[in-house]
Scaffold this motif. Structure first.
Motif, PDB file in Angstrom:
ATOM      1  N   ASP A  14       5.124  -2.370  -2.322  1.00 47.03           N
ATOM      2  CA  ASP A  14       6.136  -3.392  -2.583  1.00 47.03           C
ATOM      3  C   ASP A  14       6.123  -4.499  -1.522  1.00 47.03           C
ATOM      4  OD1 ASP A  14       7.219  -1.877  -0.502  1.00 47.03           O
ATOM      5  OD2 ASP A  14       9.160  -1.586  -1.474  1.00 47.03           O
ATOM      6  N   ARG A  15       5.281  -4.323  -0.500  1.00 43.34           N
ATOM      7  CA  ARG A  15       5.088  -5.381   0.494  1.00 43.34           C
ATOM      8  C   ARG A  15       3.720  -6.058   0.348  1.00 43.34           C
ATOM      9  NH1 ARG A  15       9.016  -5.312   5.090  1.00 43.34           N
ATOM     10  NH2 ARG A  15      10.391  -3.567   4.638  1.00 43.34           N
ATOM     11  N   GLY A  16       3.009  -5.758  -0.726  1.00 44.72           N
ATOM     12  CA  GLY A  16       1.800  -6.493  -1.062  1.00 44.72           C
ATOM     13  C   GLY A  16       0.492  -5.955  -0.516  1.00 44.72           C
ATOM     14  N   PHE A  17       0.479  -4.734   0.018  1.00 43.09           N
ATOM     15  CA  PHE A  17      -0.736  -4.184   0.614  1.00 43.09           C
ATOM     16  C   PHE A  17      -1.435  -3.226  -0.343  1.00 43.09           C
ATOM     17  CE2 PHE A  17       1.952  -5.279   4.216  1.00 43.09           C
ATOM     18  CZ  PHE A  17       1.065  -6.002   5.005  1.00 43.09           C
ATOM     19  N   ILE A  18      -2.769  -3.162  -0.231  1.00 44.69           N
ATOM     20  CA  ILE A  18      -3.580  -2.219  -1.001  1.00 44.69           C
ATOM     21  C   ILE A  18      -4.826  -1.886  -0.178  1.00 44.69           C
ATOM     22  CG2 ILE A  18      -4.931  -3.966  -2.234  1.00 44.69           C
ATOM     23  CD1 ILE A  18      -4.672  -2.144  -4.759  1.00 44.69           C
ATOM     24  N   VAL A  19      -5.375  -0.694  -0.402  1.00 41.75           N
ATOM     25  CA  VAL A  19      -6.644  -0.293   0.196  1.00 41.75           C
ATOM     26  C   VAL A  19      -7.733  -0.634  -0.816  1.00 41.75           C
ATOM     27  CG1 VAL A  19      -7.999   1.596   1.175  1.00 41.75           C
ATOM     28  CG2 VAL A  19      -5.506   1.625   1.376  1.00 41.75           C
ATOM     29  N   SER A  34       0.648 -11.925  -0.859  1.00 42.11           N
ATOM     30  CA  SER A  34       2.063 -12.286  -0.724  1.00 42.11           C
ATOM     31  C   SER A  34       2.757 -12.399  -2.077  1.00 42.11           C
ATOM     32  CB  SER A  34       2.208 -13.594   0.053  1.00 42.11           C
ATOM     33  OG  SER A  34       1.586 -14.660  -0.639  1.00 42.11           O
ATOM     34  N   GLU A  35       1.993 -12.691  -3.136  1.00 47.54           N
ATOM     35  CA  GLU A  35       2.587 -12.799  -4.479  1.00 47.54           C
ATOM     36  C   GLU A  35       3.063 -11.440  -5.004  1.00 47.54           C
ATOM     37  OE1 GLU A  35       3.041 -15.730  -6.224  1.00 47.54           O
ATOM     38  OE2 GLU A  35       2.406 -16.677  -4.350  1.00 47.54           O
ATOM     39  N   SER A  36       2.585 -10.362  -4.424  1.00 46.72           N
ATOM     40  CA  SER A  36       2.944  -9.013  -4.877  1.00 46.72           C
ATOM     41  C   SER A  36       4.129  -8.425  -4.115  1.00 46.72           C
ATOM     42  CB  SER A  36       1.738  -8.082  -4.721  1.00 46.72           C
ATOM     43  OG  SER A  36       0.664  -8.539  -5.503  1.00 46.72           O
ATOM     44  N   VAL A  37       4.694  -9.163  -3.176  1.00 47.53           N
ATOM     45  CA  VAL A  37       5.818  -8.654  -2.381  1.00 47.53           C
ATOM     46  C   VAL A  37       7.086  -8.676  -3.230  1.00 47.53           C
ATOM     47  CG1 VAL A  37       7.216  -9.004  -0.306  1.00 47.53           C
ATOM     48  CG2 VAL A  37       4.742  -9.409  -0.239  1.00 47.53           C
ATOM     49  N   ASP A  38       7.787  -7.560  -3.259  1.00 52.73           N
ATOM     50  CA  ASP A  38       9.031  -7.444  -4.014  1.00 52.73           C
ATOM     51  C   ASP A  38      10.087  -8.371  -3.419  1.00 52.73           C
ATOM     52  OD1 ASP A  38      11.812  -6.024  -4.497  1.00 52.73           O
ATOM     53  OD2 ASP A  38      10.443  -5.282  -6.043  1.00 52.73           O
ATOM     54  N   GLU A  39      10.927  -8.915  -4.271  1.00 53.26           N
ATOM     55  CA  GLU A  39      11.937  -9.884  -3.827  1.00 53.26           C
ATOM     56  C   GLU A  39      12.926  -9.302  -2.821  1.00 53.26           C
ATOM     57  OE1 GLU A  39      15.217  -9.678  -7.391  1.00 53.26           O
ATOM     58  OE2 GLU A  39      13.433 -10.922  -7.734  1.00 53.26           O
ATOM     59  N   ARG A  40      13.100  -7.992  -2.818  1.00 54.11           N
ATOM     60  CA  ARG A  40      14.034  -7.411  -1.844  1.00 54.11           C
ATOM     61  C   ARG A  40      13.510  -7.514  -0.404  1.00 54.11           C
ATOM     62  NH1 ARG A  40      12.100  -2.390  -4.190  1.00 54.11           N
ATOM     63  NH2 ARG A  40      11.192  -1.121  -2.555  1.00 54.11           N
ATOM     64  N   HIS A  41      12.230  -7.883  -0.258  1.00 55.40           N
ATOM     65  CA  HIS A  41      11.627  -8.075   1.063  1.00 55.40           C
ATOM     66  C   HIS A  41      11.482  -9.564   1.403  1.00 55.40           C
ATOM     67  CE1 HIS A  41      10.947  -3.812   1.269  1.00 55.40           C
ATOM     68  NE2 HIS A  41      10.157  -3.835   0.209  1.00 55.40           N
ATOM     69  N   ALA A  42      12.319 -10.396   0.819  1.00 56.26           N
ATOM     70  CA  ALA A  42      12.215 -11.851   0.994  1.00 56.26           C
ATOM     71  C   ALA A  42      12.344 -12.261   2.458  1.00 56.26           C
ATOM     72  CB  ALA A  42      13.271 -12.558   0.139  1.00 56.26           C
ATOM     73  N   LEU A  43      13.257 -11.647   3.195  1.00 66.04           N
ATOM     74  CA  LEU A  43      13.415 -11.999   4.619  1.00 66.04           C
ATOM     75  C   LEU A  43      12.173 -11.613   5.413  1.00 66.04           C
ATOM     76  CD1 LEU A  43      17.149 -11.079   5.333  1.00 66.04           C
ATOM     77  CD2 LEU A  43      16.127 -13.373   5.152  1.00 66.04           C
ATOM     78  N   TRP A  44      11.633 -10.455   5.114  1.00 64.47           N
ATOM     79  CA  TRP A  44      10.407 -10.016   5.781  1.00 64.47           C
ATOM     80  C   TRP A  44       9.261 -10.978   5.469  1.00 64.47           C
ATOM     81  CZ3 TRP A  44       5.770  -8.336   3.511  1.00 64.47           C
ATOM     82  CH2 TRP A  44       4.833  -7.793   4.404  1.00 64.47           C
ATOM     83  N   LEU A  45       9.140 -11.370   4.198  1.00 61.98           N
ATOM     84  CA  LEU A  45       8.072 -12.275   3.792  1.00 61.98           C
ATOM     85  C   LEU A  45       8.218 -13.638   4.475  1.00 61.98           C
ATOM     86  CD1 LEU A  45       5.554 -12.523   2.048  1.00 61.98           C
ATOM     87  CD2 LEU A  45       7.012 -13.332   0.182  1.00 61.98           C
ATOM     88  N   GLN A  46       9.439 -14.077   4.654  1.00 61.67           N
ATOM     89  CA  GLN A  46       9.676 -15.343   5.359  1.00 61.67           C
ATOM     90  C   GLN A  46       9.185 -15.241   6.803  1.00 61.67           C
ATOM     91  OE1 GLN A  46      13.771 -16.569   5.325  1.00 61.67           O
ATOM     92  NE2 GLN A  46      13.374 -18.445   6.450  1.00 61.67           N
ATOM     93  N   ALA A  47       9.441 -14.113   7.446  1.00 56.44           N
ATOM     94  CA  ALA A  47       8.961 -13.911   8.822  1.00 56.44           C
ATOM     95  C   ALA A  47       7.430 -13.884   8.853  1.00 56.44           C
ATOM     96  CB  ALA A  47       9.538 -12.616   9.397  1.00 56.44           C
TER      97      ALA A  47
END
Length: 153
Positions: A14-19, A34-47
């Motif tokens: 949900d934070r956009g990472f894959i192996v 970054s397009e795969s990051v869940d909206e609940r992590h919006a603050l994290w994505l902004q950082a």
């Protein structure tokens, strides 16, 4: 600062990472989208946007096949796989072994396929001052599938 994440090769977190297993480059690498990051992590994505940008990781973490195969084979060349039932009586723990397999001829290609199937996970546990490092973790019951030979004992 902290980065703790369990990453699969089957689907993005949900934070956009894959192996990713890149057989052409002979690397197992970590990819970020970054397009795969869940909206609940919006603050994290902004950082992330401010500190590192939203493109692919640069440099991109990876393990070369040769190095990874050498390390994994050293740990898993031949081994035993045991399953047990557990019970507690009067504060003591008891085990009854229900299955034991002798495993031989570890297959690195099978390991790579298990990464792609999401059966091998990569755990990152990096924290400032208390870094537990990176680990490969195997889903239960998959160990015998990584071997050419499996003998019930």
């Amino acid at each position: 600062m902290s980065f703790r994440q369990t990453i699969s090769g089957h689907s993005r977190t949900d934070r956009g990472f894959i192996v990713v297993v890149d057989r052409t480059a002979k690397k197992v690498l970590i990819s970020f989208d970054s397009e795969s990051v869940d909206e609940r992590h919006a603050l994290w994505l902004q950082a992330v946007r401010q500190e590192a940008g939203l493109g692919e990781l640069n440099p991109q973490p990876y393990w070369g096949f040769d190095d990874l195969a050498s390390k994994v084979r050293a740990k898993l060349h031949n081994c035993f796989y045991a399953r047990a039932e557990r019970k507690k009586e009067n504060g003591k723990e008891f085990f009854r072994y229900t299955q034991i397999k002798m495993l031989s001829r570890f297959g690195f290609e099978k390991f790579l396929s298990a990464i792609e199937a999401g059966a091998v996970l990569v755990d990152f546990d990096a924290r400032t001052g208390h870094n537990h490092g990176t680990k490969f973790r195997l889903r239960q019951d998959w160990l015998p599938k990584l071997y050419e030979e499996s003998l019930d004992i």
